[in-house]
Design an enzyme around this catalytic site. Structure first.
Site, PDB file in Angstrom:
ATOM      1  CD  GLU A 111      -1.247  -0.173   3.627  1.00  0.00           C
ATOM      2  OE1 GLU A 111      -2.090  -1.074   3.583  1.00  0.00           O
ATOM      3  OE2 GLU A 111      -1.159   0.649   4.532  1.00  0.00           O
ATOM      4  CB  CYS A 130       3.107   7.396   3.030  1.00  0.00           C
ATOM      5  SG  CYS A 130       3.565   6.222   4.283  1.00  0.00           S
ATOM      6  CB  CYS A 137       7.581  -5.501   8.131  1.00  0.00           C
ATOM      7  SG  CYS A 137       8.998  -4.877   9.073  1.00  0.00           S
ATOM      8  CB  CYS A 141       6.478  -3.379  15.807  1.00  0.00           C
ATOM      9  SG  CYS A 141       8.150  -2.943  15.276  1.00  0.00           S
ATOM     10  CB  CYS A 144       3.201  -2.488  13.272  1.00  0.00           C
ATOM     11  SG  CYS A 144       3.398  -2.362  11.487  1.00  0.00           S
ATOM     12  CB  CYS A 361       1.999   1.273   9.539  1.00  0.00           C
ATOM     13  SG  CYS A 361       3.279   0.232   8.938  1.00  0.00           S
TER      14      CYS A 361
HETATM   15  N1  SAH Z   1       9.475   0.128   9.450  1.00  0.00           N
HETATM   16  C1  SAH Z   1       9.645   1.522   9.567  1.00  0.00           C
HETATM   17  C2  SAH Z   1       8.753   2.323   8.655  1.00  0.00           C
HETATM   18  C3  SAH Z   1       7.345   1.882   8.479  1.00  0.00           C
HETATM   19  S1  SAH Z   1       6.287   2.063   9.857  1.00  0.00           S
HETATM   20  C4  SAH Z   1       9.479   1.957  11.007  1.00  0.00           C
HETATM   21  O1  SAH Z   1       8.998   1.167  11.805  1.00  0.00           O
HETATM   22  O2  SAH Z   1       9.862   3.088  11.308  1.00  0.00           O
HETATM   23  C5  SAH Z   1       6.018   3.821   9.932  1.00  0.00           C
HETATM   24  C6  SAH Z   1       5.666   4.349  11.303  1.00  0.00           C
HETATM   25  O3  SAH Z   1       4.329   3.931  11.672  1.00  0.00           O
HETATM   26  C7  SAH Z   1       6.598   3.849  12.396  1.00  0.00           C
HETATM   27  O4  SAH Z   1       6.967   4.899  13.248  1.00  0.00           O
HETATM   28  C8  SAH Z   1       5.719   2.850  13.118  1.00  0.00           C
HETATM   29  O5  SAH Z   1       6.146   2.653  14.431  1.00  0.00           O
HETATM   30  C9  SAH Z   1       4.356   3.512  13.018  1.00  0.00           C
HETATM   31  N2  SAH Z   1       3.228   2.608  13.272  1.00  0.00           N
HETATM   32  C10 SAH Z   1       3.079   1.332  12.872  1.00  0.00           C
HETATM   33  N3  SAH Z   1       1.900   0.837  13.306  1.00  0.00           N
HETATM   34  C11 SAH Z   1       1.294   1.823  13.972  1.00  0.00           C
HETATM   35  C12 SAH Z   1       0.046   1.922  14.661  1.00  0.00           C
HETATM   36  N4  SAH Z   1      -0.798   0.893  14.738  1.00  0.00           N
HETATM   37  N5  SAH Z   1      -0.247   3.104  15.249  1.00  0.00           N
HETATM   38  C13 SAH Z   1       0.604   4.152  15.166  1.00  0.00           C
HETATM   39  N6  SAH Z   1       1.787   4.119  14.544  1.00  0.00           N
HETATM   40  C14 SAH Z   1       2.132   2.956  13.955  1.00  0.00           C
HETATM   41 FE1  SF4 Z   2       8.008  -3.334  10.475  1.00  0.00          FE
HETATM   42 FE2  SF4 Z   2       5.737  -2.227  11.308  1.00  0.00          FE
HETATM   43 FE3  SF4 Z   2       7.788  -2.502  13.017  1.00  0.00          FE
HETATM   44 FE4  SF4 Z   2       7.923  -0.701  10.997  1.00  0.00          FE
HETATM   45  S1  SF4 Z   2       6.489  -0.675  12.724  1.00  0.00           S
HETATM   46  S2  SF4 Z   2       9.512  -2.166  11.641  1.00  0.00           S
HETATM   47  S3  SF4 Z   2       6.771  -1.801   9.415  1.00  0.00           S
HETATM   48  S4  SF4 Z   2       6.664  -4.183  12.043  1.00  0.00           S
END
Ligand code: SAH
Ligand code: SF4
Length: 379
Positions: A111, A130, A137, A141, A144, A361
Site C-alpha cells: 500500500e 508514503c 515486514c 512490532c 503494527c 501502517c
Molecule cells: N518500518 C519503519 C517504517 C514503516 S512504519 C518503522 O517502523 O519506522 C512507519 C511508522 O508507523 C513507524 O513509526 C511505526 O512505528 C508507526 N506505526 C506502525 N503501526 C502503527 C500503529 N498501529 N499506530 C501508530 N503508529 C504505527
Molecule cells: Fe516493520 Fe511495522 Fe515494526 Fe515498521 S512498525 S519495523 S513496518 S513491524
C-alpha cells in the site's frame, strides 16, 4: 525500425538500467535523444502509458509497449478518507523476471498513501507520498498491522519509485505532483538498503523526480549500521527513528529488533547522523495507553534524547484488529507532550488523518486480506 528479438513478457522500464534502455532504443533504430524524451514523460509528466507519449512516433510507442511496462504496479483499490486529506492505494506488484535476479519475483500487494501534508513536520499544502519498501515486514512490532502479517518479499527500486509515479499519474489531472516523500509505508527500509538507496537517488536526481533531500524522509526501526551508512551518503535525506520507548526493557517488547541494536547504540548513531549531516533527527513515539504513555517515561525519554538535536513526533496508536493496544486519553497525550515541551524538545502530536480508511501502517492490506479470506470462506 529494425527488428530486435521481442521478449516473451514486457520488462519493467523502471527496473532496467539506463544503458540497457539506451541500447533497446538503439536496436529500434532510434536517435540518442529518445531516452531523455521518454524519461521526461515518465518522471516529469507522470505518464505511465507509452501510447500517451505524444511526441514519439506511433510505431515506437507500440514497440516499447510490447517490450516494456513503465511501472510494474496495478492499482487494485483506492480509498479516500472522508476528510479528503488522505487517499490509500492498494497496489498489486505482478513480479516476474527482473534484471539482475536469478529467480522471478512472486506477485505481491503493497500500500501507498497520498497525503496533503507532511506527517514528519506538519507542513501544509504539500503532497506527500508514503511509500512501502517491502511487502510485509520481518521486524514484527506487535502494534503494527504489517508486523502482524510478517515478511513477504523485498521490493525492487522500480517498485518503490513506481508507487510515487502512480500517485503523480493521479495528480496529473490537477497539474500537481508529489512534493515530499516518506518511506513510512509497509516494511523496514533499512533492511532493503540496495533498492532503497537506488530509489532515493532516482527520486532526488534532477533528471529523475528532482525532489530535494530535505523533502525525503526514511523512517526506520533503528538498523544501526545502515544509519551509519546513510550519514555518509551523498544524498543526506532526513532520518526518522521509531523509538516508542525510553529504555531497553520496554523497547524490546514493542520493537523486538531492539535486542540486536539496543538504545545506547541506536542513540549514539542518531547523534552521529545529526553531527555529520547537520540535521535534526525525528523520533517517532507511538503512544499506547498504559504501556508507554506515563509522565515518568516521558521524563526518562527526555534524559535519553536531550543531547541529540531532534524533534519528537507523538502518534496516538492506531488500534489494529490483531492487537489490544489502545490510544491514551487526550489529557494523557497532553501531559506526556508537556514534559517534552518543558525540556524544550520540539514535539508535535501527529494529527491523525484518514482513520476511517485504515490509515495506520499496513492496515489497508490487512483489511483486504481478511476481506478476501472472508469471501473465500463464503462469509
Ligand atoms: N518500518 C519503519 C517504517 C514503516 S512504519 C518503522 O517502523 O519506522 C512507519 C511508522 O508507523 C513507524 O513509526 C511505526 O512505528 C508507526 N506505526 C506502525 N503501526 C502503527 C500503529 N498501529 N499506530 C501508530 N503508529 C504505527
Ligand atoms: Fe516493520 Fe511495522 Fe515494526 Fe515498521 S512498525 S519495523 S513496518 S513491524
Amino acid at each position: 525500425m529494425n527488428g530486435q528479438e521481442k521478449p516473451t513478457s514486457p520488462r519493467s522500464w523502471l527496473d532496467t538500467p539506463e544503458e540497457e534502455l539506451a541500447q533497446a532504443l538503439r536496436a529500434l533504430g532510434q536517435p540518442a535523444y529518445r531516452l531523455k524524451q521518454v524519461q521526461h514523460w515518465v518522471y516529469r509528466q507522470g505518464v505511465l502509458d507509452f501510447a500517451q507519449m505524444s511526441d514519439l512516433p506511433q510505431e515506437l510507442r507500440a514497440a516499447l509497449a510490447e517490450r516494456f511496462v513503465v511501472a510494474p504496479l496495478r492499482v487494485v483499490r483506492t480509498l479516500a478518507s472522508a476528510d479528503g486529506w488522505t487517499t490509500k492505494y492498494l497496489l498489486e506488484l505482478p513480479g516476474g523476471v527482473s534484471p539482475g535476479r536469478k529467480r522471478p519475483l512472486p506477485p505481491a500487494t503493497v500500500e501507498t498513501v497520498l497525503m496533503r501534508y507532511d506527517p514528519t513536520d506538519s507542513q501544509r499544502g504539500r503532497w506527500t507520498a508514503c511509500l512501502s519498501s517491502q511487502a510485509g515486514c520481518a521486524v514484527g512490532c506487535p502494534f503494527c498491522a504489517t508486523g502482524q502479517v510478517g515478511f513477504f518479499r523485498q521490493l525492487t527500486a522500480g517498485e518503490i519509485v513506481g508507487q510515487l509515479l502512480v500517485l503523480n499519474a493521479a495528480l496529473r489531472a490537477r497539474g500537481e505532483r508529489v512534493t515530499n516523500v516518506v518511506l513510512m509505508g509497509q516494511g523496514e527500509p533499512l533492511l532493503n538498503v540496495a533498492a532503497v538507496w537506488q530509489a532515493i537517488e532516482r527520486i532526488h536526481d534532477p533528471a529523475g523526480l528532482a525532489i530535494g533531500a530535505r523533502h525525503i524522509t526514511i523512517s526506520t526501526v533503528g538498523i544501526v549500521p545502515a544509519i551509519e551508512e546513510l550519514a555518509e551518503r551523498q544524498t543526506p535525506v532526513r532520518l526518522a527513528v521509531s523509538l516508542h520507548a525510553p529504555n531497553d526493557e520496554l523497547r524490546t517488547q514493542l520493537v523486538p529488533i531492539n535486542r540486536r541494536y539496543p538504545l545506547a547504540q541506536l542513540l549514539a548513531a542518531c547523534q552521529r547522523f545529526s553531527a555529520r549531516t547537520g540535521r535534526r533527527v525525528t523520533f517517532e513515539y507511538a503512544l499506547i495507553a498504559g504501556v508507554n504513555d506515563s509522565v515518568a517515561l516521558a521524563r526518562e525519554l527526555v534524559r535519553r534524547i536531550a543531547p541529540i538535536p531532534c524533534h519528537v513526533n507523538l502518534i496516538p496508536v492506531n488500534p489494529t484488529p490483531g492487537s489490544h493496544f489502545q490510544r491514551p486519553a487526550p489529557d494523557q497525550v497532553r501531559a506526556f507532550q508537556a514534559v517534552l515541551h518543558t525540556a524544550r524538545i520540539p514535539t508535535t502530536v501527529r494529527v491523525e488523518r484518514g482513520i476511517d480508511i485504515f490509515a495506520g501502517c499496513g492496515q489497508l492490506r490487512a483489511e483486504e486480506v481478511s476481506t478476501r479470506q472472508a469471501v473465500a470462506a463464503g462469509r
